[in-house]
Every structure is written in C-alpha cells, then in structure tokens.
Design a protein around this motif. Structure first.
Motif, mmCIF file in Angstrom:
data_model
loop_
_atom_site.group_PDB
_atom_site.id
_atom_site.type_symbol
_atom_site.label_atom_id
_atom_site.label_comp_id
_atom_site.label_asym_id
_atom_site.label_seq_id
_atom_site.Cartn_x
_atom_site.Cartn_y
_atom_site.Cartn_z
ATOM 1 N N VAL A 56 0.830 -1.213 0.000
ATOM 2 C CA VAL A 56 0.000 0.000 0.000
ATOM 3 C C VAL A 56 0.858 1.255 0.000
ATOM 4 N N ASN A 57 2.133 1.104 0.349
ATOM 5 C CA ASN A 57 3.016 2.270 0.396
ATOM 6 C C ASN A 57 3.718 2.530 -0.933
ATOM 7 N N ALA A 77 10.468 6.911 1.252
ATOM 8 C CA ALA A 77 11.168 6.175 2.309
ATOM 9 C C ALA A 77 12.279 5.325 1.724
ATOM 10 N N SER A 78 12.001 4.672 0.606
ATOM 11 C CA SER A 78 12.986 3.753 0.039
ATOM 12 C C SER A 78 12.650 3.528 -1.437
ATOM 13 N N SER A 140 6.657 4.944 -0.026
ATOM 14 C CA SER A 140 6.471 6.313 0.464
ATOM 15 C C SER A 140 5.811 6.307 1.841
ATOM 16 N N TYR A 141 6.009 7.396 2.523
ATOM 17 C CA TYR A 141 5.152 7.695 3.661
ATOM 18 C C TYR A 141 4.051 8.568 3.081
ATOM 19 N N PRO A 142 2.882 8.016 2.826
ATOM 20 C CA PRO A 142 1.849 8.838 2.203
ATOM 21 C C PRO A 142 1.484 10.025 3.096
ATOM 22 N N PRO A 149 1.406 12.732 7.914
ATOM 23 C CA PRO A 149 1.491 11.363 7.385
ATOM 24 C C PRO A 149 0.139 10.650 7.418
ATOM 25 N N MET A 150 -0.030 9.747 6.472
ATOM 26 C CA MET A 150 -1.194 8.855 6.474
ATOM 27 C C MET A 150 -0.683 7.476 6.903
ATOM 28 N N PHE A 151 -1.542 6.742 7.567
ATOM 29 C CA PHE A 151 -1.110 5.476 8.148
ATOM 30 C C PHE A 151 -1.930 4.331 7.552
#
Lengths: 223, 219
Positions: A56-57, A77-78, A140-142, A149-151
């Motif tokens: 999902v990321n 993030a990566s 990503s960190y949405p 941030p979204m979790f």
C-alpha cells in the motif's frame, strides 16, 4: 456522492490520518490530559517508522531532471526502481554507482548512464545530459493535504499499542504495566509487519506462477 | 440550580440570628453577599477540583460559553523568540482558578475543532522540537498568561479575522445579581456553602451574636 468519495469515507479505506490514529489511542487512554495528547501525534509517527512498508506504500512519480539531478520526493522512504527517459520518451539504461561519483573507468559501460545518489537527490553522470525526466517507483510515507502522514489501516492497532506503551513510559507506571504495554506492542507490530508482506490475491497468483510452478514454462511458439 | 440571591441572604440572616432577626439588625446585606461569594467560590472550586482529580467532567451547570472571541495580534511581543503571538483577550471574564488552569474548559474553532491546551508553558518548548506535535495550523495549541489566552500555530500570516469559541468556568458572582436571580450553584453545594458562611459570620460577629430586642440598637 460518487463511489470514490464513498470509498474515502469508508471505514475500510486504506489509510487513516493522524487525527484518526490519535483519536483511537485516546479511546484506550483516558488519563492523559490535552497537553499530553498532543504528544500522541509524534508517537504515532515514531511507531509508524518501526512498522515498515507494504504494497500500500508503493508510489510512482514522474520527476523532471534538473542539472543532472533528480530530486527525491520528501515523503519517499525507500526506492524500488528508477527509469530514465529523454524528451522523446525513449528509455535509457543506467548503471548504479555506489557513492556519489564513479571513480573507476569501466570498459563497456560507457553506453550506460551513471546513476548515483545522496540523501536528497539521484545524480546522473555527464553521459546523462540527454535525460529529461525519470520515473521513480518507491515506498512512500503517504501524506495528506496538510503534509501530515497517512497510516495504513492495518497499522492502526499496533500504533494504538505503541502510543499506550509510550504513555506508560511517560507516566513511569509500575514495571508490570510498562511490560504489558510493551508486550502488546511487540505482538501487534509483528502482526502489522506480517500484514505488510502479505501479497493480495493477484500478486500471490503471479508469484505462484513464476516461483512455484513445476510446469515447464518454455514457450515453444517463441522459437 | 434553584436558590435565588435573596433566599440565600435570608437563610444566612436566619442562621446567625437564630431565626429571630430584629428589625434593627445591623448586619448589612452586602456583607452577607460578600461572605456568600467567598464561600461559594471556595466550595465550588474544591468541588470541581475533586471532580477533575478523579477524571470526572465539570458539571455543565458551571460552564459558560463565549462564542466568536476575536483573535488579536500581540503588538509588543514579550518574547521575541516566539515571534508575533496571537491571543484572545479574556479580561472581561472572571475565570475560576482551578488546578492546572482547568477553569478554561475548552477552546475551539468556530467549526468546533478542539484546540488542545498546553497548561504548562515549559511543555510547549518541548513540543516545538517535535515535528508532528509542534503548533501548526492543523495542530493549534493554547496556553494562558493572565487574562490572555495565547493561540500557537497560526504563524504570522492570518489574512482574515479569526474568531474562536471559549468554554470556561466563571467565578460565582452574587453581588451583581438582582434579588430574584438564581445563583449558579448546584443544590448539592448550597447547604455546605450556607454552613461555611454561618461559621464565617459567627466568627466575625461573635459566637453569641444575637439581637432579639426591637429597640433600635444592635445588641
């Protein structure tokens, strides 16, 4: 209301915002005052960084190259993959160089564009002057429209347990309360990390086809 | 809420005169009202502090709301490190001094979004170094200095007039009420307050205060 809006408001939506995480934590921690609850926002982020990423990321972004540099998205993030293109849309191969700059002359690699990186940019070698844009696939960190941030929805319970653990530490509760909160966090974070890695049906079938099949995959018509 | 100002004053007069007030009683009503205010504010504050300590809510009878209070910009910042601060002028309202400044019950935007309180200003210094806890437009925070409620998070660029709602516990004001106005005290505290005022009155007037003769002079 269209179907997309219905989905965004749905309890099964894929991401929760920071206020929703904090509200859930508040629902199990009733002895924190308002000032401390503000810390919950930071703790939510701290916990999220421990949980890692899942499908999902994944995100893809088209980035314009400036001065042989590709700016990494601030919420990246990566990296998963990079593709380089010129103005006509033709893709070019690259060779990833460890370190910021290539220090060896490698025979036979001149046709490939040098690609290296630092914390904020990808850098193209001087042989990449024709590259105008890059497509970047990354974890990503949405973020929401307010840059918060979204979790992922499946991180919710783990994050609640993380905030609870932080709260017990702050309160300097008795050791058993801290220990129990820590155990709960470890259990739920393990589940969340496992869920990150869980492929959905489509991906699972694809993996099964390519990795698990005992059937000969030689396509005779290719010959 | 049920007792009027006059009922409370009469109760006290009856108690200190052993239910036999003379027509020349020299106990001024304004004195009784002063005692009532002192006692009521003390008893109610104790009562609410106990509620707050046991994580119970403040009974709604004690809460007043002030809607759409104008946010002001500080003209002479007392602390230049903080830049320009924004505040609500609350000098027209008397807030009951409860523990941890919980006399201010809630500050919210006009859309109803709660603004969290930082009741210890030192705590705010810590928050400022935490990216997602620091004050911002999405994470407005308030703290109080005297009669001013400072709102952190708007930055320096408020383009339109901002108004906020404030819910607070007012001090018990009896002197400004008319005789028939009800005093904002819940029934369960009335007897306690009357006892306290009676004690205060007898202590000040003398335990044997009594004037049973209608002879034009205070005994």
């Amino acid at each position: 209301m269209n179907s997309v809006e219905l989905f965004i408001d749905s309890p099964t939506k894929p991401f929760l915002n920071i206020d929703e995480i904090v509200a859930h934590a508040e629902s199990i921690i009733d002895d924190a005052d308002e000032g401390i609850k503000v810390l919950f926002r930071q703790w939510a982020w701290l916990g999220e960084q421990q949980l890692g990423f899942g499908s999902v990321n994944e995100e893809t972004k088209d980035i314009v190259v400036e001065d042989l540099s590709i700016r990494k998205p601030s919420h990246m993030a990566s990296a998963i993959d990079v593709a380089l293109f010129d103005s006509s849309g033709a893709e070019f191969q690259y060779k990833y160089q460890f370190g910021k700059k290539r220090i060896h002359n490698e025979d036979g690699s001149q046709s490939k564009i040098d690609l290296s990186e630092d914390a904020y940019f990808y850098h193209l070698g001087s042989n990449g002057s024709g590259i105008t844009h890059a497509k970047l696939r990354f974890y990503s960190y949405p973020i929401d429209e307010d840059n918060n941030p979204m979790f992922p929805n499946h991180h919710l319970f783990a994050l609640m347990m993380f905030i609870k653990w932080m709260w017990e530490l702050r309160k300097s509760s008795n050791q058993s309360a801290i220990g129990m909160a820590y155990t709960n966090w470890i259990q739920q974070s393990t589940k969340a990390k496992a869920a990150n890695k869980m492929p959905d049906q489509l991906k699972g079938e694809e993996i099964a086809k390519t990795w698990m099949s005992m059937i000969d995959k030689v396509r005779h018509y290719d010959f | 809420m049920g007792k009027t100002k006059q009922e409370l004053v009469s109760d006290i007069e009856l108690r200190v005169t052993r239910a036999k007030p003379s027509d020349d009683l020299e106990l001024e009503q304004s004195q009784v009202i002063h005692w009532l205010e002192v006692a009521a504010n003390s008893v109610v504050a104790d009562y609410l502090n106990k509620k707050l300590r046991s994580k119970k809510i403040i009974p709604p009878e004690y809460i007043e709301k002030v809607l759409a209070v104008q946010l002001n910009k500080e003209t002479a910042p007392s602390n230049t490190d903080e830049g320009i601060r924004h505040y609500l002028d609350f000098s027209s309202y008397n807030v009951m001094p409860l523990e941890m400044d919980q006399g201010i019950v809630r500050v919210s935007t006009l859309t109803g979004k709660r603004i969290n309180a930082i009741r210890d200003e030192d705590h705010l210094d810590t928050m400022k170094h935490l990216y997602f806890s620091k004050p911002s437009r999405e994470n407005l925070l308030w703290y109080r200095e005297g009669d001013e409620i400072f709102i952190q998070g708007y930055g320096n660029s408020i383009t339109t007039a901002v108004k906020l709602n404030v819910f607070y516990v007012p001090t018990i004001d009896i002197s400004s009420l008319s005789d028939t106005d009800e005093v904002q005290i819940t029934d369960d505290l009335v007897a306690i307050i009357l006892d306290v005022v009676e004690d205060m009155a007898l202590r000040q007037l003398g335990a044997d205060f009594e004037d049973l003769q209608n002879d034009g002079t205070q005994a």
